[in-house]
Design an enzyme around this catalytic site. Sequence first.
Site, PDB file in Angstrom:
ATOM      1  N   ARG A   1       0.278   3.203 -27.041  1.00 44.94           N
ATOM      2  CA  ARG A   1       1.541   3.383 -27.765  1.00 44.94           C
ATOM      3  C   ARG A   1       2.200   4.733 -27.471  1.00 44.94           C
ATOM      4  O   ARG A   1       2.948   5.256 -28.288  1.00 44.94           O
ATOM      5  CB  ARG A   1       1.305   3.208 -29.274  1.00 44.94           C
ATOM      6  CG  ARG A   1       0.955   1.752 -29.616  1.00 44.94           C
ATOM      7  CD  ARG A   1       0.956   1.475 -31.093  1.00 44.94           C
ATOM      8  NE  ARG A   1      -0.135   2.087 -31.807  1.00 44.94           N
ATOM      9  CZ  ARG A   1      -1.398   1.641 -31.789  1.00 44.94           C
ATOM     10  NH1 ARG A   1      -1.721   0.578 -31.081  1.00 44.94           N
ATOM     11  NH2 ARG A   1      -2.334   2.256 -32.473  1.00 44.94           N
TER      12      ARG A   1
ATOM     13  N   CYS B   1      -2.392  -0.110   7.592  1.00 42.08           N
ATOM     14  CA  CYS B   1      -1.627   1.126   7.363  1.00 42.08           C
ATOM     15  C   CYS B   1      -1.855   2.148   8.476  1.00 42.08           C
ATOM     16  O   CYS B   1      -0.953   2.928   8.803  1.00 42.08           O
ATOM     17  CB  CYS B   1      -1.992   1.734   6.017  1.00 42.08           C
ATOM     18  SG  CYS B   1      -1.405   0.733   4.654  1.00 42.08           S
TER      19      CYS B   1
ATOM     20  N   GLU C   1     -14.443   0.919 -26.598  1.00 41.61           N
ATOM     21  CA  GLU C   1     -13.863   1.779 -27.633  1.00 41.61           C
ATOM     22  C   GLU C   1     -14.319   1.467 -29.039  1.00 41.61           C
ATOM     23  O   GLU C   1     -14.004   2.199 -29.974  1.00 41.61           O
ATOM     24  CB  GLU C   1     -12.326   1.735 -27.561  1.00 41.61           C
ATOM     25  CG  GLU C   1     -11.731   3.006 -28.132  1.00 41.61           C
ATOM     26  CD  GLU C   1     -10.220   2.971 -28.304  1.00 41.61           C
ATOM     27  OE1 GLU C   1      -9.541   2.307 -27.522  1.00 41.61           O
ATOM     28  OE2 GLU C   1      -9.738   3.624 -29.235  1.00 41.61           O
TER      29      GLU C   1
ATOM     30  N   HIS D   1       0.840  -1.189   0.000  1.00 43.04           N
ATOM     31  CA  HIS D   1       0.000   0.000   0.000  1.00 43.04           C
ATOM     32  C   HIS D   1       0.886   1.255   0.000  1.00 43.04           C
ATOM     33  O   HIS D   1       2.098   1.176   0.212  1.00 43.04           O
ATOM     34  CB  HIS D   1      -0.905  -0.009   1.232  1.00 43.04           C
ATOM     35  CG  HIS D   1      -2.009  -1.024   1.136  1.00 43.04           C
ATOM     36  ND1 HIS D   1      -2.941  -1.202   2.113  1.00 43.04           N
ATOM     37  CD2 HIS D   1      -2.336  -1.916   0.156  1.00 43.04           C
ATOM     38  CE1 HIS D   1      -3.798  -2.145   1.766  1.00 43.04           C
ATOM     39  NE2 HIS D   1      -3.436  -2.608   0.575  1.00 43.04           N
TER      40      HIS D   1
ATOM     41  N   ARG E   1      -6.501   4.543 -22.447  1.00 46.94           N
ATOM     42  CA  ARG E   1      -6.283   3.087 -22.442  1.00 46.94           C
ATOM     43  C   ARG E   1      -5.401   2.705 -21.264  1.00 46.94           C
ATOM     44  O   ARG E   1      -5.672   1.738 -20.550  1.00 46.94           O
ATOM     45  CB  ARG E   1      -5.598   2.659 -23.750  1.00 46.94           C
ATOM     46  CG  ARG E   1      -6.513   2.701 -24.943  1.00 46.94           C
ATOM     47  CD  ARG E   1      -5.777   2.313 -26.219  1.00 46.94           C
ATOM     48  NE  ARG E   1      -6.669   2.346 -27.359  1.00 46.94           N
ATOM     49  CZ  ARG E   1      -6.280   2.157 -28.615  1.00 46.94           C
ATOM     50  NH1 ARG E   1      -5.015   1.928 -28.895  1.00 46.94           N
ATOM     51  NH2 ARG E   1      -7.172   2.193 -29.590  1.00 46.94           N
TER      52      ARG E   1
ATOM     53  N   ASP F   1     -10.994  -2.755 -38.849  1.00 45.37           N
ATOM     54  CA  ASP F   1      -9.761  -1.976 -38.580  1.00 45.37           C
ATOM     55  C   ASP F   1      -8.570  -2.818 -38.160  1.00 45.37           C
ATOM     56  O   ASP F   1      -7.450  -2.326 -38.165  1.00 45.37           O
ATOM     57  CB  ASP F   1     -10.006  -0.975 -37.433  1.00 45.37           C
ATOM     58  CG  ASP F   1     -11.032   0.073 -37.800  1.00 45.37           C
ATOM     59  OD1 ASP F   1     -11.407   0.131 -38.983  1.00 45.37           O
ATOM     60  OD2 ASP F   1     -11.457   0.814 -36.907  1.00 45.37           O
TER      61      ASP F   1
ATOM     62  N   LEU G   1      -5.107  -2.066 -30.138  1.00 48.85           N
ATOM     63  CA  LEU G   1      -5.684  -1.636 -28.859  1.00 48.85           C
ATOM     64  C   LEU G   1      -4.651  -1.547 -27.734  1.00 48.85           C
ATOM     65  O   LEU G   1      -4.953  -1.808 -26.574  1.00 48.85           O
ATOM     66  CB  LEU G   1      -6.842  -2.561 -28.432  1.00 48.85           C
ATOM     67  CG  LEU G   1      -7.994  -2.709 -29.432  1.00 48.85           C
ATOM     68  CD1 LEU G   1      -9.058  -3.661 -28.885  1.00 48.85           C
ATOM     69  CD2 LEU G   1      -8.628  -1.362 -29.747  1.00 48.85           C
TER      70      LEU G   1
ATOM     71  N   GLU H   1       1.092   3.899   2.060  1.00 47.10           N
ATOM     72  CA  GLU H   1       1.664   4.445   3.299  1.00 47.10           C
ATOM     73  C   GLU H   1       3.016   3.832   3.672  1.00 47.10           C
ATOM     74  O   GLU H   1       3.973   4.581   3.946  1.00 47.10           O
ATOM     75  CB  GLU H   1       0.671   4.297   4.463  1.00 47.10           C
ATOM     76  CG  GLU H   1      -0.654   5.038   4.268  1.00 47.10           C
ATOM     77  CD  GLU H   1      -1.722   4.210   3.564  1.00 47.10           C
ATOM     78  OE1 GLU H   1      -1.352   3.392   2.698  1.00 47.10           O
ATOM     79  OE2 GLU H   1      -2.912   4.381   3.864  1.00 47.10           O
TER      80      GLU H   1
ATOM     81  N   GLY I   1     -16.978   0.502 -32.119  1.00 53.39           N
ATOM     82  CA  GLY I   1     -18.192   0.185 -32.838  1.00 53.39           C
ATOM     83  C   GLY I   1     -19.414   0.930 -32.363  1.00 53.39           C
ATOM     84  O   GLY I   1     -19.650   1.040 -31.164  1.00 53.39           O
TER      85      GLY I   1
END
Length: 378
Positions: free
Chosen positions: A220, A97, A308, A63, A197, A213, A217, A65, A310
């Site tokens: 980049r 914590c 993302e 975590h 993304r 396409d 996905l 802390e 259609g």
Amino acid sequence: MNSNDENSAAIDRRYLDAALRLARRHEGMTGTNPSVVCLLVRDDGEGSYIIGSGITARGGRPHAEPIALAEVGSSAKGATAYVTLEPCAHHGRTPPCAQTLIDAGVTRVVTAIVDPDARVNGKGHATLENAGIEVVQIDGGNAASRVMQGYLKMRSSNNPFVTLKLAMTNEGVMGVRDKQQVRITGSESKAQTHLMRARHDAILVGIGTVLSDDPGLTCRLPGLEARSPIRVVLDAGALLEAQHQLVSSAHALPTFAIAPNDVARNWQDMLAKHGVSRLACELDGAHIALPELLDDLAAKGIQSVMVEGGSKVAESFLKENLVDEIMLYVGGEPEVTNIPKDAVIAPFTPDNLPEGFEIREELRFGSDLCLRLCKVAG
Ligand code: AOF
Ligand code: ZN
């Protein structure tokens, strides 16, 4: 409130806001844990300054802390900890914590949100107060709920937070059928999409997007390639093929194909060979039952999903009231004008937004407009 109090409230707000901004760094990387930041701040009489910081580690542990405390050692004595979430009170895979902060000698803790996890939920603050530590809870507002939106949605409804991302022209044109990659928005919007993304656990498209396409996905953006989310394809008809990018790169990046149980054995073998996991789904007529799918993704620890791909997928998610937030990119200089023949039309237009959503933020990326649409409260 005297001016000293006012000054101290403004300082608290500033450090907490800084912590919330920093927490965005690990969004989408902490599994079922939220990305939390702990800033340790000292004031030795000449003004306050940050001595250390920690952010929930990749995968969710350690975590925030203990990471911050390890950085500063004994200087934590007398410091204030700004923590974006109530420090935990439970013995999980790490010690609580709240107790770690007490043991380190922190004297003040400022937090943005009470942890809805039943194991914590007020107990973290109480543990600190019982040890004589001053606890200040500032309403973290939108910034706090935004950085933890996946975690908070999971805690409240056991479902991931769904962000619908759409790019369209003013007329609502998203593309042209059978024509690949029609430019709707510019490079700045593209970079923003890649950043989105990186911040989500999973990215979801329909098979139509894959067939037209063949997208990768991935994220980049330079330096953020390792932040690519899990990819999810709705493929009720078992149409994914070995040469699709999502399949051929599945050994490197987890990919789920969502298809019913009775799909052909050899297709399943092809997926398995390339490292694609098939996730069984229920059908609602010819379509994949989306609420059940979200339940299944939640069970896999996916807290946030970016939808993302259609217009049909977007429409289905909207129709079933499964969308929490819409990021709508409106191209300023699109390649298409008016409504061309064979246009792929979005389920709504910038002038006719879906019912139940309101504009929360208006941004500009290059010549494009980006609207953040949130559910109308209540
Ligand atoms: C904190 N600091 O940085 C985070 C917290 O499975 P565990 O033991 O890691 O516990 C998960 C819970 O811990 C999670 O549901 C939330 O309540 C809290 N997350 N708490 O003090 C942190 N990430
Ligand atoms: Zn903790």
